[in-house]
Design an enzyme around this catalytic site. Structure first.
Site, mmCIF file in Angstrom:
data_model
loop_
_atom_site.group_PDB
_atom_site.id
_atom_site.type_symbol
_atom_site.label_atom_id
_atom_site.label_comp_id
_atom_site.label_asym_id
_atom_site.label_seq_id
_atom_site.Cartn_x
_atom_site.Cartn_y
_atom_site.Cartn_z
ATOM 1 N N THR A 204 0.867 -1.187 0.000
ATOM 2 C CA THR A 204 0.000 0.000 0.000
ATOM 3 C C THR A 204 0.900 1.231 0.000
ATOM 4 O OG1 THR A 204 -1.825 -1.037 1.155
ATOM 5 C CG2 THR A 204 -1.560 1.306 1.542
ATOM 6 N N ARG A 232 -14.763 -6.230 -0.302
ATOM 7 C CA ARG A 232 -14.100 -5.940 0.991
ATOM 8 C C ARG A 232 -13.431 -4.566 0.935
ATOM 9 N NH1 ARG A 232 -8.555 -4.628 2.485
ATOM 10 N NH2 ARG A 232 -8.205 -5.346 4.600
ATOM 11 N N GLY A 234 -10.844 -2.015 3.083
ATOM 12 C CA GLY A 234 -9.900 -1.962 4.202
ATOM 13 C C GLY A 234 -9.881 -0.603 4.867
ATOM 14 N N ASP A 235 -8.796 -0.320 5.550
ATOM 15 C CA ASP A 235 -8.672 0.937 6.298
ATOM 16 C C ASP A 235 -8.270 2.113 5.413
ATOM 17 O OD1 ASP A 235 -6.172 -0.442 5.952
ATOM 18 O OD2 ASP A 235 -5.258 1.093 7.207
ATOM 19 N N THR A 255 -0.412 1.670 6.828
ATOM 20 C CA THR A 255 -0.385 0.458 6.015
ATOM 21 C C THR A 255 -0.353 -0.737 6.947
ATOM 22 O OG1 THR A 255 0.867 -0.894 4.465
ATOM 23 C CG2 THR A 255 2.156 0.680 5.778
ATOM 24 N N GLY A 256 -1.121 -1.745 6.626
ATOM 25 C CA GLY A 256 -1.142 -2.922 7.493
ATOM 26 C C GLY A 256 -2.439 -3.670 7.329
ATOM 27 N N GLY A 258 -5.821 -4.093 7.420
ATOM 28 C CA GLY A 258 -6.858 -3.076 7.481
ATOM 29 C C GLY A 258 -7.947 -3.290 8.515
HETATM 30 N N1 ASP Z 1 -4.140 -1.554 4.743
HETATM 31 C C1 ASP Z 1 -4.395 -2.189 3.482
HETATM 32 C C2 ASP Z 1 -5.726 -2.894 3.548
HETATM 33 O O1 ASP Z 1 -6.015 -3.525 4.532
HETATM 34 C C3 ASP Z 1 -3.340 -3.178 3.080
HETATM 35 C C4 ASP Z 1 -1.914 -2.765 3.307
HETATM 36 O O2 ASP Z 1 -1.644 -1.708 3.851
HETATM 37 O O3 ASP Z 1 -1.010 -3.492 2.894
HETATM 38 O O4 ASP Z 1 -6.439 -2.865 2.587
#
Ligand code: ASP
Length: 338
Positions: A204, A232, A234-235, A255-256, A258
């Site tokens: 991300t 779906r 995410g965050d 990033t992470g 979500g």
């Molecule tokens: N945060 C992103 C999500 O969950 C994915 C990522 O940051 O790698 O969609």
């Protein structure tokens, strides 16, 4: 006569100090290209060089906007566009695949001046989703648009629609195939998606910036997580979770995983600690990234900038693609935790 002389002196002093303040007004930018199981051992020198070069290009482009007196919102957009257009990262070209083999992209942007914000979720035909998020902020009365509605809005704004296949890359397709093999061995594959977490999300992209006028901005753009269920979200497009900016506290892009970042309201929580508890961005970021969310299983990282141009880049994973550049200093680019 004497009076006039002192008035002139006072005026000159005031002018000098105003010029000095303008010259000293801090500005800075930080970017990320995702967090995850990013270990030195998995990198060839060529691969590492390619990532470093792209991160450096993006952070420098954003910095140049700020140096010329441009707005933080513009610097964030310019830096993110470079990362979206690179197949190295999970945003725009190079975005991961849904379980069904398509790409659904999310993005958001926020202006620290007035907490104005724009976001898009689940778009499939927009080359640079961060640009559409910005359009939602600037040209609509809404904050978040999703799917067909977001794309219909894009068309009314004259934005070009592209084929979903534009985002295809061999590398992400192989990652989907590996993920599917693993998931289909379990009965309720969607429920077990969480097992894939550390190695299947990465890349991300995001940026935070402070401009010479003291305005903060943050933006985030992503393809989400490999093999996600269609629909779906995410965050990354959720204001407060993946993106937040307020001139009174800080600007954050996350990033992470979500689902955890939404539940722990990560970006807004960090800025709230700065605003209400007087914490530094380092303290606030570390508390949130290494605190209860991490203990609950939430992995990832954030980039944070404050109104003084301080930057903090905490992550609880093995690595995070990241770079920053402060006024008059060379760009710092890093990938691993060491
Ligand atoms: N945060 C992103 C999500 O969950 C994915 C990522 O940051 O790698 O969609």
């Amino acid at each position: 006569m004497l009076h006039t002389k002192y008035t002139v002196l006072a005026l000159t002093a005031a002018l000098c100090s105003a010029t000095a303040t303008a010259q000293q007004a801090p500005f800075a930018i930080a970017i990320h290209g995702g967090a995850g199981t990013i270990e030195r051992a998995k990198f060839t020198p060529e691969k590492e060089k390619a990532y470093r070069a792209k991160l450096s290009e993006a952070v420098t482009a954003g910095y140049t906007v700020l140096e010329k007196g441009g707005e933080s919102l513009e610097a964030v957009t310019v830096a993110i566009n470079i990362l979206e257009d690179s197949p190295l990262f999970n945003a725009g070209k190079g975005a991961v695949y849904t379980f069904d083999g398509h790409h659904e992209l999310d993005a958001s942007i926020m202006d620290g001046r007035d907490r104005n914000a724009g976001a898009v979720a689940g778009v499939k035909h927009i080359k640079n989703p961060i640009n559409l998020a910005r359009m939602v902020m600037d040209k609509s009365v809404h904050v978040m648009l999703s799917g067909d509605g977001a794309e219909q809005f894009a068309k009314t704004q004259g934005m070009e629609m592209i084929d979903n296949a534009h985002f295809d890359t061999k590398r992400r397709k192989e990652a989907l195939e590996r993920a599917k093999k693993k998931l289909l061995m379990t009965k309720d594959y969607q429920a077990n998606h969480v097992q894939l977490e550390p190695q299947y999300k990465m890349g991300t992209v995001g940026a935070v910036a402070l401009d010479k006028n003291g305005n903060l901005a943050a933006g985030t753009s992503t393809g989400g997580m490999t093999a996600k269920r269609f629909g779906r979200i995410g965050d990354s497009p959720v204001i407060g979770a993946g993106t937040f900016a307020d001139n009174q506290s800080c600007a954050v892009s996350a990033t992470g995983h979500g689902e955890y970042f939404i539940r722990y309201n990560v970006a807004a929580d960090i800025c709230a600690r700065v605003a209400y508890q007087g914490k530094t961005i380092k303290q606030a970021g570390d508390e949130v990234i290494f605190g209860p969310m991490f203990k609950a299983g939430g992995t990832g990282g954030v980039i944070i900038i404050d109104k003084f141009g301080n930057v903090s880049l905490p992550f609880n994973t093995k690595g995070m693609y990241r770079a920053s550049k402060k006024q008059g200093e060379p760009a710092q680019v890093a990938i691993f935790s060491d």
